[in-house]
Design a protein around this motif. Structure first.
Motif, short mmCIF file in Angstrom:
data_model
loop_
_atom_site.label_atom_id
_atom_site.label_comp_id
_atom_site.label_asym_id
_atom_site.label_seq_id
_atom_site.Cartn_x
_atom_site.Cartn_y
_atom_site.Cartn_z
N SER A 166 0.82 -1.22 0.00
CA SER A 166 0.00 0.00 0.00
C SER A 166 0.85 1.26 0.00
CB SER A 166 -0.93 0.00 1.23
OG SER A 166 -1.79 -1.11 1.21
N ALA A 167 2.10 1.14 0.41
CA ALA A 167 2.97 2.32 0.47
C ALA A 167 3.72 2.57 -0.83
CB ALA A 167 3.98 2.16 1.62
N LEU A 168 3.64 1.65 -1.79
CA LEU A 168 4.41 1.81 -3.03
C LEU A 168 4.11 3.12 -3.78
CD1 LEU A 168 4.40 -1.84 -4.45
CD2 LEU A 168 6.31 -0.62 -3.40
N PRO A 169 2.86 3.51 -3.94
CA PRO A 169 2.61 4.75 -4.70
C PRO A 169 3.23 5.99 -4.06
CG PRO A 169 0.61 3.44 -4.53
CD PRO A 169 1.60 2.81 -3.61
N ILE A 170 3.00 6.20 -2.77
CA ILE A 170 3.49 7.42 -2.14
C ILE A 170 5.02 7.42 -2.04
CG2 ILE A 170 3.17 6.44 0.17
CD1 ILE A 170 2.85 10.14 -0.88
N ILE A 171 5.60 6.27 -1.73
CA ILE A 171 7.07 6.22 -1.65
C ILE A 171 7.68 6.35 -3.03
CG2 ILE A 171 9.01 4.68 -1.12
CD1 ILE A 171 7.51 3.77 1.32
N THR A 216 12.76 6.79 3.01
CA THR A 216 11.76 5.73 3.11
C THR A 216 11.46 5.40 4.55
OG1 THR A 216 12.52 4.80 1.00
CG2 THR A 216 11.21 3.37 2.42
N ALA A 217 12.49 5.33 5.38
CA ALA A 217 12.27 5.05 6.80
C ALA A 217 11.43 6.13 7.46
CB ALA A 217 13.62 4.92 7.52
N ILE A 218 11.68 7.39 7.11
CA ILE A 218 10.89 8.49 7.67
C ILE A 218 9.43 8.39 7.21
CG2 ILE A 218 10.59 10.99 7.63
CD1 ILE A 218 13.62 11.24 7.53
N MET A 219 9.22 8.04 5.94
CA MET A 219 7.86 7.87 5.44
C MET A 219 7.15 6.69 6.11
SD MET A 219 6.97 10.15 3.19
CE MET A 219 5.66 9.34 2.30
N VAL A 220 7.86 5.59 6.29
CA VAL A 220 7.26 4.43 6.95
C VAL A 220 6.95 4.75 8.40
CG1 VAL A 220 7.71 2.06 7.69
CG2 VAL A 220 8.31 2.77 5.38
N ALA A 221 7.81 5.51 9.07
CA ALA A 221 7.55 5.90 10.46
C ALA A 221 6.29 6.75 10.55
CB ALA A 221 8.74 6.66 11.03
N GLY A 222 6.15 7.71 9.63
CA GLY A 222 4.96 8.56 9.67
C GLY A 222 3.70 7.85 9.24
N ARG A 223 3.84 6.85 8.37
CA ARG A 223 2.67 6.16 7.84
C ARG A 223 2.32 4.91 8.64
NH1 ARG A 223 1.46 2.14 4.35
NH2 ARG A 223 -0.36 2.44 2.99
N SER A 224 3.26 3.98 8.75
CA SER A 224 2.98 2.71 9.41
C SER A 224 3.27 2.74 10.92
CB SER A 224 3.81 1.60 8.75
OG SER A 224 3.49 1.48 7.39
N THR A 264 10.13 -4.75 9.24
CA THR A 264 11.54 -5.09 8.98
C THR A 264 11.73 -5.62 7.55
OG1 THR A 264 11.84 -5.63 11.32
CG2 THR A 264 13.48 -6.46 9.78
N PHE A 265 10.90 -6.57 7.16
CA PHE A 265 11.04 -7.18 5.84
C PHE A 265 10.70 -6.20 4.72
CE2 PHE A 265 10.06 -11.53 7.91
CZ PHE A 265 11.37 -11.61 8.33
N MET A 266 9.59 -5.49 4.88
CA MET A 266 9.14 -4.61 3.80
C MET A 266 10.01 -3.37 3.68
SD MET A 266 6.95 -6.48 2.53
CE MET A 266 6.56 -5.38 1.19
N MET A 267 10.64 -2.97 4.76
CA MET A 267 11.55 -1.84 4.69
C MET A 267 12.72 -2.16 3.77
SD MET A 267 12.06 1.23 5.66
CE MET A 267 13.46 2.20 5.13
N LEU A 268 13.16 -3.41 3.79
CA LEU A 268 14.25 -3.84 2.89
C LEU A 268 13.84 -3.65 1.43
CD1 LEU A 268 17.04 -5.23 2.69
CD2 LEU A 268 15.82 -7.42 2.68
N LEU A 269 12.65 -4.09 1.08
CA LEU A 269 12.17 -3.97 -0.30
C LEU A 269 11.84 -2.52 -0.66
CD1 LEU A 269 9.87 -7.13 -0.43
CD2 LEU A 269 12.25 -6.90 -1.15
N LEU A 270 11.21 -1.80 0.29
CA LEU A 270 10.83 -0.42 0.01
C LEU A 270 12.07 0.47 -0.17
CD1 LEU A 270 7.84 0.12 2.46
CD2 LEU A 270 7.73 -0.04 -0.02
#
Length: 374
Positions: A166-171, A216-224, A264-270
């Protein structure tokens, strides 16, 4: 019997006079009765020598306090009070409401160190909580390893979809724009030295090594991360987590571990995906403004970017994801008492995750430089 307090001023002969020195009160000298006329009594400024309570039907503590205050302000005597009124007047006569209700404020040179010390001392409980939470995760993971059939596979897949797919478009959009900005601004600066071709090096190394994973980590922190804190906090507030413990289900195994593993896993791919999209954005700028063909730009990336830059990003990505997942789940489980706490803990989860990610990124930068991957 009158509902409100009535008052009048009389002279020494008992005749009414606007500037008389005798104040006669009548009616209900109580909180409800005195409230409408209290401001008018405050404005009396004549030489009042006597306050007469002979016509007062009833009096309470508030009324007695107002009478004593008037007597103190005008240096008056009180007369005509019955036995009950005398007892109340004696009880409140020494009370003075004119004191400072605020405690003395210490000077700044003393106040600031005290506040800092209290914050540091208060952080002790937070450290204990984080260590205890990490221990619970280790115990939960060990329990799942002993009983693999209990592993919540569906929950893990669901969280991986929410965190990653779900985060692919925004990232992707963010990374594409970052690549454009780096290429455009970098080329402007490199043009002064006639080195526009080095824009390829700049975009490739900075996205694969630093900005791709960090942003990406900052976006994942704010989103997930915020979603983890809000979801678990709401479940804690509605006692769903307590209900799970009551029926023998571990919230750590069912709720926390799938979220942390997914982050952890998806952060690697993102992180890898963000780096590639940023390079594509840089290639678009190179094709449009620098005269570097799109496919030539991408082909040059393979030649000018060391392979260890890719490994630096891939090593940092899961660590950052682990930090984001831990922060979100920890703060979500700390929610207490009210719904306002959910918002406060969600904010703390995002702030602490971003702070920890930036600190770790600085540590990684020094570490990889020391081992020759600079």
């Amino acid at each position: 019997m009158q509902d409100a307090v009535q008052f009048r001023l009389e002279n020494a002969d008992g005749d009414a006079a606007a500037n008389g020195n005798r104040l006669v009160l009548s009616g209900q000298l109580t909180l409800a009765g005195i409230a409408p006329v209290e401001k008018e009594l405050r404005r009396l400024d004549g030489p009042i020598r006597v306050i007469d309570l002979a016509e007062v039907d009833d009096i309470d503590t508030v009324g007695a306090w107002v009478v004593c205050r008037l007597a103190r302000e005008h240096n008056s005597d009180i007369s005509g009070a019955n036995d009950a009124a005398d007892r109340l007047l004696d009880s409140v006569r020494g009370i003075d409401g004119g004191g400072d209700i605020r405690p003395p404020r210490p000077p700044a040179w003393e106040r600031v160190p005290i506040a800092i010390g209290e914050k540091i001392y208060g952080a002790r409980s937070g450290i204990y909580g984080v260590v205890g939470f990490f221990g619970q995760i280790i115990l939960g993971a060990a329990s799942l390893l002993r009983h693999p059939t209990r592993f919540p596979v569906k929950a893990l897949v669901h969280q991986m979809e929410l965190v990653g797919v779900s985060a692919l478009p925004i990232i992707g959009l963010m990374s594409f724009l970052i690549g454009i900005v780096i290429a455009q601004q970098g080329s402007v600066q490199l043009e002064q030295f006639g080195a526009e071709a080095l824009t390829v090096n700049l975009v490739g190394r900075i996205t694969l090594r630093e900005l791709g994973v960090l942003m990406t980590a900052i976006m994942v922190a704010g989103r997930s991360g915020s979603a983890f804190a809000a979801q678990l906090g709401t479940m804690k507030l509605t006692e769903e987590i307590d209900a799970m413990r009551t029926i023998g289900i571990s919230p750590i195994e069912v709720l926390v571990i799938p979220r942390i593993m997914a982050a952890t896993f998806m952060m690697l791919l993102l992180g890898f995906y963000a780096s590639i999209v940023a390079i594509v954005g840089g290639a678009v700028v190179g094709d449009l403004t620098l005269g570097i063909p799109f496919w030539t730009f991408l082909d040059r990336i393979h030649d000018v970017v060391p392979q260890h830059d890719l490994w630096v990003g891939l090593i940092k990505a899961p660590v950052f994801g682990l930090i984001v997942g831990l922060a979100g789940c920890y703060h979500g489980l700390q929610v207490r008492d009210n719904s306002e706490e959910v918002g406060r803990r969600t904010t703390m989860a995002v702030v602490s995750a971003i702070f920890a990610v930036i600190v770790l990124d600085a540590f990684f930068a020094v570490f990889f430089t020391e081992i020759g991957w600079g």
